[in-house]
Write a protein that holds these residues in place. Sequence first.
Motif, PDB file in Angstrom:
ATOM      1  N   MET A   1      31.367   5.322 -15.893  1.00  0.00           N
ATOM      2  CA  MET A   1      31.472   5.815 -17.249  1.00  0.00           C
ATOM      3  C   MET A   1      31.199   7.320 -17.219  1.00  0.00           C
ATOM      4  O   MET A   1      30.141   7.759 -16.789  1.00  0.00           O
ATOM      5  N   GLY A   2      32.141   8.075 -17.712  1.00  0.00           N
ATOM      6  CA  GLY A   2      32.012   9.521 -17.710  1.00  0.00           C
ATOM      7  C   GLY A   2      31.300  10.024 -18.957  1.00  0.00           C
ATOM      8  O   GLY A   2      31.013   9.289 -19.902  1.00  0.00           O
ATOM      9  N   GLY A   4      32.475  11.956 -21.218  1.00  0.00           N
ATOM     10  CA  GLY A   4      33.364  11.882 -22.382  1.00  0.00           C
ATOM     11  C   GLY A   4      33.270  10.543 -23.087  1.00  0.00           C
ATOM     12  O   GLY A   4      33.268  10.477 -24.316  1.00  0.00           O
ATOM     13  N   GLU A   5      33.193   9.478 -22.314  1.00  0.00           N
ATOM     14  CA  GLU A   5      33.063   8.138 -22.907  1.00  0.00           C
ATOM     15  C   GLU A   5      31.714   7.974 -23.600  1.00  0.00           C
ATOM     16  O   GLU A   5      31.628   7.363 -24.666  1.00  0.00           O
ATOM     17  N   LEU A   6      30.667   8.510 -23.000  1.00  0.00           N
ATOM     18  CA  LEU A   6      29.344   8.432 -23.627  1.00  0.00           C
ATOM     19  C   LEU A   6      29.302   9.228 -24.932  1.00  0.00           C
ATOM     20  O   LEU A   6      28.699   8.786 -25.912  1.00  0.00           O
ATOM     21  N   GLN A   7      29.944  10.381 -24.940  1.00  0.00           N
ATOM     22  CA  GLN A   7      30.011  11.180 -26.168  1.00  0.00           C
ATOM     23  C   GLN A   7      30.802  10.451 -27.249  1.00  0.00           C
ATOM     24  O   GLN A   7      30.441  10.489 -28.430  1.00  0.00           O
ATOM     25  N   THR A   8      31.859   9.779 -26.852  1.00  0.00           N
ATOM     26  CA  THR A   8      32.656   9.008 -27.806  1.00  0.00           C
ATOM     27  C   THR A   8      31.836   7.874 -28.401  1.00  0.00           C
ATOM     28  O   THR A   8      31.855   7.651 -29.620  1.00  0.00           O
ATOM     29  N   ILE A   9      31.110   7.164 -27.551  1.00  0.00           N
ATOM     30  CA  ILE A   9      30.263   6.063 -28.028  1.00  0.00           C
ATOM     31  C   ILE A   9      29.197   6.590 -28.975  1.00  0.00           C
ATOM     32  O   ILE A   9      28.928   5.992 -30.027  1.00  0.00           O
TER      33      ILE A   9
END
Length: 60
Positions: A1-2, A4-9
């Motif tokens: 999980m990058g 960017g994905e954590l920021q999206t979540i």
Amino acid sequence: MGIGELQTIATVSAFVAFVGVAWWAYSPKNKKRFEEDAQLALDDEDIKSLSEEQSNKDER
């Protein structure tokens, strides 16, 4: 999980929380309670009774 994905979540979670709080605040079932709370600062009798209750608690 990058990153960017954590920021999206995190963004989606914050948005969902915001919508939930806004829904709760503007819910018709809470309208009466919020109107009563808004008048509390303007009602001298309630302020006097609250201060008397607080002083009674402090004396115990």
